[in-house]
Scaffold this active site. Structure first.
Site, PDB file in Angstrom:
ATOM      1  N   ASP A  44       0.813  -1.204   0.000  1.00 33.77           N
ATOM      2  CA  ASP A  44       0.000   0.000   0.000  1.00 33.77           C
ATOM      3  C   ASP A  44       0.850   1.258   0.000  1.00 33.77           C
ATOM      4  O   ASP A  44       0.460   2.279  -0.595  1.00 33.77           O
ATOM      5  CB  ASP A  44      -0.941  -0.002   1.206  1.00 33.77           C
ATOM      6  CG  ASP A  44      -2.138   0.907   1.009  1.00 33.77           C
ATOM      7  OD1 ASP A  44      -3.018   0.541   0.210  1.00 33.77           O
ATOM      8  OD2 ASP A  44      -2.188   1.971   1.642  1.00 33.77           O
ATOM      9  N   GLU A  82      -0.527  10.331   7.325  1.00 33.23           N
ATOM     10  CA  GLU A  82      -0.575   8.980   6.758  1.00 33.23           C
ATOM     11  C   GLU A  82       0.822   8.463   6.451  1.00 33.23           C
ATOM     12  O   GLU A  82       1.148   7.304   6.728  1.00 33.23           O
ATOM     13  CB  GLU A  82      -1.448   8.942   5.504  1.00 33.23           C
ATOM     14  CG  GLU A  82      -1.647   7.533   4.971  1.00 33.23           C
ATOM     15  CD  GLU A  82      -2.830   7.412   4.025  1.00 33.23           C
ATOM     16  OE1 GLU A  82      -2.706   6.675   3.039  1.00 33.23           O
ATOM     17  OE2 GLU A  82      -3.879   8.024   4.281  1.00 33.23           O
ATOM     18  N   GLU A 136     -11.010   6.196  -2.080  1.00 32.59           N
ATOM     19  CA  GLU A 136     -11.323   6.702  -0.739  1.00 32.59           C
ATOM     20  C   GLU A 136     -12.685   6.216  -0.240  1.00 32.59           C
ATOM     21  O   GLU A 136     -12.855   5.949   0.950  1.00 32.59           O
ATOM     22  CB  GLU A 136     -11.262   8.225  -0.735  1.00 32.59           C
ATOM     23  CG  GLU A 136      -9.922   8.791  -1.166  1.00 32.59           C
ATOM     24  CD  GLU A 136      -8.746   8.167  -0.426  1.00 32.59           C
ATOM     25  OE1 GLU A 136      -8.855   7.885   0.781  1.00 32.59           O
ATOM     26  OE2 GLU A 136      -7.698   7.942  -1.061  1.00 32.59           O
ATOM     27  N   GLU A 206      -9.567  -2.849  -6.234  1.00 29.80           N
ATOM     28  CA  GLU A 206      -9.603  -2.779  -4.768  1.00 29.80           C
ATOM     29  C   GLU A 206      -9.862  -4.171  -4.185  1.00 29.80           C
ATOM     30  O   GLU A 206      -9.203  -4.584  -3.230  1.00 29.80           O
ATOM     31  CB  GLU A 206     -10.695  -1.805  -4.301  1.00 29.80           C
ATOM     32  CG  GLU A 206     -10.374  -0.345  -4.505  1.00 29.80           C
ATOM     33  CD  GLU A 206      -9.350   0.175  -3.506  1.00 29.80           C
ATOM     34  OE1 GLU A 206      -8.817  -0.599  -2.682  1.00 29.80           O
ATOM     35  OE2 GLU A 206      -9.076   1.389  -3.553  1.00 29.80           O
TER      36      GLU A 206
END
Length: 216
Positions: A44, A82, A136, A206
């Protein structure tokens, strides 16, 4: 029905598989094996560079300053809290130096990277916000429904949930949905098909990304 909701409904099987994935549920419960979390974080983290490129391109192509500002502000979260979360988590669960900087990419990771760059280079704002919206919105959808114990859950699990829920993150997703809605409404038929294709590819990837990290 809002265009963004129409697009989500058209991909509901992959959407539900991604937002109710065992990976997400085990992460929130603290039962996810650390080896899977190491793989996930290493994979990620590679998205941050291309995410910033895609978001920056979307900011550039957005119609007005009010359209640009929420996404510009969100980039500060990606580059700040993040990014810091990843570094702290790498240390906490002993992600190797190689995996921190140059992991062997899973196929869904490579394909999602390619989709983000394709959208960024397309020059079409609608394509960009379609991919950003999925990225998102999927995370808000799974994080918003999980239950977790914030007092006992290790930070590398707990903070990943809290980064993707709450009033501020909801506002980011709502902004992206609104941008996608308006772009879709003014697009011609060929443009609507293209937007739908970008949205569909992002949802599929995803799901495949969670599958790849969970089954690695």
């Amino acid at each position: 029905m809002r265009p963004s909701e129409q697009l989500r409904t058209a991909n509901i099987d992959d959407w539900q598989a991604a937002t109710n994935h065992p990976f997400c549920l085990e992460l929130a419960s603290g039962t996810l094996p650390l080896e899977k979390m190491r793989t996930y974080l290493a994979q990620d983290y590679t998205f941050i560079d291309n995410f910033i490129r895609l978001a920056s391109s979307a900011i550039h192509h957005a119609p007005t300053l009010p359209d640009r500002l929420p996404l510009a502000a969100f980039l500060g979260i990606i580059a700040g809290p993040e990014n810091t979360y990843f570094q702290r988590s790498f240390e906490a669960i002993n992600v190797s130096d190689v995996d921190r900087t140059n992991p062997e990419l899973l196929a869904p990771t490579r394909d999602f990277q390619a989709l983000m760059l394709k959208a960024a280079k397309s020059g079409q704002y609608a394509n960009m916000v379609a991919v950003l919206c999925v990225a998102e919105w999927v995370y808000l959808s799974w994080a918003d429904q999980v239950e977790y114990d914030s007092e006992t859950l290790p930070f590398y699990f707990q903070e990943w949930v809290t980064l993707h829920k709450g009033e501020y993150f909801e506002s980011v997703v709502e902004h992206l949905r609104g941008q996608l809605d308006r772009a879709y409404e003014v697009a011609d038929e060929a443009g609507k098909v293209e937007i739908g294709d970008y949205f569909q590819q992002a949802v599929t990837l995803e799901r495949q990304f969670f599958d790849g990290c969970y089954n690695s």
